[in-house]
Design a protein around this motif. Structure first.
Motif, short mmCIF file in Angstrom:
data_model
loop_
_atom_site.label_atom_id
_atom_site.label_comp_id
_atom_site.label_asym_id
_atom_site.label_seq_id
_atom_site.Cartn_x
_atom_site.Cartn_y
_atom_site.Cartn_z
N ASP A 43 -56.71 4.91 -88.33
CA ASP A 43 -56.05 5.20 -89.78
C ASP A 43 -55.28 4.25 -90.27
O ASP A 43 -54.94 4.78 -90.84
N ASN A 59 -64.98 7.28 -93.24
CA ASN A 59 -64.99 8.03 -94.23
C ASN A 59 -64.31 7.35 -95.47
O ASN A 59 -65.13 6.23 -96.29
N HIS A 60 -63.73 6.44 -94.60
CA HIS A 60 -62.61 5.99 -95.77
C HIS A 60 -63.52 3.93 -96.64
O HIS A 60 -63.28 3.76 -97.23
N HIS A 88 -58.80 10.37 -88.51
CA HIS A 88 -59.59 11.13 -89.63
C HIS A 88 -57.99 11.91 -89.89
O HIS A 88 -58.01 11.71 -90.97
MN LIG Z 1 -61.15 9.41 -92.41
#
Ligand SMILES: [Mn+2]
Length: 211
Positions: free
Chosen positions: A11, A81-82, A181
């Motif tokens: 992250d 996901n980013h 995440h």
């Molecule tokens: Mn994420």
């Protein structure tokens, strides 16, 4: 090798000012690599989906190259996901010494010279609610590591992402499950280590190797 030394982060969200940023990553890697790790793991969301631009992609590539070329360590990672949401991944190159799943499913990743098997999955859309992790292989021997960009029982996130449960992760028999995440560092289980590394945190972990 009696134990394999891992350095793990996640992250980084390059592009947003709300993240610790590139300088933090270089300094934290420099500090952690003083203790001679064997391999670096990144658990996803290198880029921020709202803020990352081409220059952040270049920064991410340079960081990965720094790990493999300057620090001389292999890197195993998954996309989050980013990363997918940034739209920049089609321009991310394949780099020597950087290992990640090549497809959409669960993959076994082996790194030359590292006596571990990594079970890793890329997030492929944002959100990614696929019920895929029920198919994570169960093992009976040491030396298996999960690398997942996941939610666990919906804790700490409203964004569905490769959902799973702690009970399921524990039942796989892995020496660690390294999660990205959730941005707060959270240890879900101490031994074996299962949890979110968190943003701005460089986790150092030792795990038993393959027999
Ligand atoms: Mn994420």
């Amino acid at each position: 090798m009696t134990a394999v030394r891992l350095v793990v982060f996640a992250d980084l969200h390059l592009g947003t000012k709300k993240a610790p940023g590139l300088r933090w990553a270089y300094e934290a890697l420099s500090e952690a690599t003083r203790r001679s790790p064997d391999v670096v793991v990144f658990a996803g969301d290198l880029l921020d989906k709202k803020k990352a631009v081409e220059a952040d992609l270049a920064d991410g590539v340079a960081l990965f190259r720094h790990i493999t070329e300057d620090l001389n360590l292999p890197l195993v990672h998954v996309w989050g996901n980013h990363d997918v949401g940034s739209g920049l991944l089609p321009r991310f190159p394949d780099l020597p010494g950087v290992h990640r799943p090549s497809g959409e499913g669960i993959e076994e990743i082996r790194v030359p010279g590292i006596p571990l098997v990594f079970h890793a999955v890329n997030v492929i859309r944002d959100p990614d609610p696929r019920d895929l992790l029920e198919n994570l292989p169960r093992v009976e021997e040491p030396g298996h590591i999960g690398i997942l960009h996941s939610e666990v029982e919906g804790q700490y996130t409203k964004n569905p992402c490769l959902p799973t449960t702690l009970e399921h992760l524990l039942s796989r028999g892995y020496g660690a499950c390294l999660l990205g995440h959730v941005h707060t560092p959270v240890v879900l289980n101490e031994d074996p280590w299962i949890g979110w590394v968190g943003m701005g945190k460089m986790l150092e972990l030792q795990v038993p190797p393959l027999p």
